[in-house]
Scaffold this active site. Structure first.
Site, short mmCIF file in Angstrom:
data_model
loop_
_atom_site.label_atom_id
_atom_site.label_comp_id
_atom_site.label_asym_id
_atom_site.label_seq_id
_atom_site.Cartn_x
_atom_site.Cartn_y
_atom_site.Cartn_z
N ARG A 1 29.57 106.74 30.37
CA ARG A 1 28.89 106.84 31.65
C ARG A 1 29.00 105.51 32.39
O ARG A 1 28.84 104.45 31.80
CB ARG A 1 27.41 107.22 31.47
CG ARG A 1 27.19 108.69 31.13
CD ARG A 1 27.59 109.59 32.30
NE ARG A 1 27.35 111.00 32.06
CZ ARG A 1 28.23 111.86 31.59
NH1 ARG A 1 29.44 111.43 31.25
NH2 ARG A 1 27.93 113.13 31.44
N GLU B 1 31.03 107.45 41.90
CA GLU B 1 32.45 107.82 41.83
C GLU B 1 32.89 108.49 43.13
O GLU B 1 32.29 109.49 43.54
CB GLU B 1 32.68 108.74 40.63
CG GLU B 1 32.41 108.00 39.31
CD GLU B 1 32.55 108.88 38.08
OE1 GLU B 1 32.78 110.11 38.23
OE2 GLU B 1 32.42 108.36 36.97
N HIS C 1 37.23 109.82 35.82
CA HIS C 1 36.33 110.63 34.98
C HIS C 1 37.14 111.78 34.37
O HIS C 1 36.72 112.94 34.36
CB HIS C 1 35.15 111.17 35.79
CG HIS C 1 33.92 111.37 34.96
ND1 HIS C 1 32.66 111.01 35.39
CD2 HIS C 1 33.75 111.91 33.73
CE1 HIS C 1 31.78 111.31 34.45
NE2 HIS C 1 32.42 111.87 33.44
#
Length: 317
Positions: A240, A269, A287
């Site tokens: 994370r 993000e 991600h």
């Protein structure tokens, strides 16, 4: 499943993308399926609107905070498409009796692979070498080894253990920090548990983070721990984004206090600190560590089955 029809909102874009079996499982169980219409992560307001009449939600990283959940009075179950629940108000789900499941282990091997890929790419400067070669610049770029270096793993769940197994192939010394120690696994793989993050940061050539994001772990790796790391060290995060103080990391990378970093996740993000994107000693992912055909299929099936099983039994246990 009873004769009643339940509506499920599916937000992850990759759910059932390669193999339609997750959708078939839901359809055979009688679910009415509402799909993400935007082809991206939904905003808070979009989630409030989409979840309003949902009995269940398959969710990725879209926001499921209290405000969104309050807008979904019929909601009975949430299937997390992954394992991190920091985007879900778990306390409010417990208050409401909303069942929350995760797809534990479905993407562990894929993420472990990607963590090793980031280590290698950062250590050997793969990205700037590739960019230079495309400009026909054929000079040699010196990197650092993984072989027989020391790897520090912060968090020893399934992904951390997967990274440890892979690191054995590089003859690495493996240190680990975790509040819950798996001594049997440590004996099997030669992992050495340490008592503090300070000890791990100072001794490791590579540090890989595999923790959930909680108030206690928020910006866990900041200026203090980064200052303890070796100038030839690499920091990797596939867990994370909020685990790292990104401003402190930028300073450490820019000033050469550490060799490099590989980040697949950011606190926001795309990253809010756009200066990070200009660093050639930082390897960046979108991600995407869990995005393999196999992991996507596994997560989709596990998430769908968790909802089918729940609504068949109607239990929150």
């Amino acid at each position: 499943m009873t004769a009643q029809t339940y509506k499920v909102l599916v937000t992850p874009r990759s759910f059932g993308k390669n193999d339609p079996e997750p959708y078939r499982l839901l359809e055979r169980a009688g679910f009415e399926i509402a799909r993400n219409p935007h082809g991206r992560i939904l905003t808070r307001e979009e989630m409030r609107a989409a979840a309003r009449d949902a009995d269940a939600i398959v969710v990725g990283v879209d926001p499921l905070d209290r405000g969104v959940l309050e807008a979904a009075p019929k909601l009975k179950a949430v299937a997390k498409y992954g394992v991190g629940t920091d985007n879900i108000d778990m306390e409010y789900c417990r208050e409401r009796g909303i069942r929350v499941t995760v797809t534990t282990g479905a993407n562990a091997e894929a993420v472990a692979d990607f963590a090793l890929a980031l280590m290698l790419a950062a250590a050997r400067r793969i990205v700037p070498i590739d960019a230079g070669c495309r400009r026909l610049e054929w000079g040699k770029v010196t990197g650092v080894d993984l072989h027989r270096r020391t790897l520090g793993l912060v968090g020893m769940g399934q992904i951390g253990k997967g990274v440890a197994r892979r690191a054995r192939g590089f003859d690495m010394r493996i240190l680990a920090y975790d509040l819950a120690r798996d001594e049997a696994f440590a004996r099997e793989t030669g992992v050495e548990y340490v008592d503090s993050l300070h000890e791990l940061a100072a001794a490791s050539d590579f540090v890989s983070l595999h923790l959930p994001l909680t108030p206690a772990t928020h910006r866990l790796f900041g200026a203090e721990l980064l200052a303890l790391m070796k100038p030839t060290a690499v920091l990797v995060n596939t867990a994370r984004g909020g685990l790292i103080d990104e401003d402190a990391l930028y300073d450490a990378l820019k000033q050469g206090k550490i060799w490099g970093a590989g980040l697949d996740v950011f606190e926001q993000e795309p990253p809010a600190n756009r200066a990070l994107l200009e660093l050639d000693n930082l390897v960046i992912g979108s991600h995407t560590a869990a995005s393999t055909f196999q992991a996507i299929d596994n997560m989709g099936v596990m998430a769908a089955r968790s909802l089918v099983d729940f609504f068949r039994g109607g239990t929150n246990e």
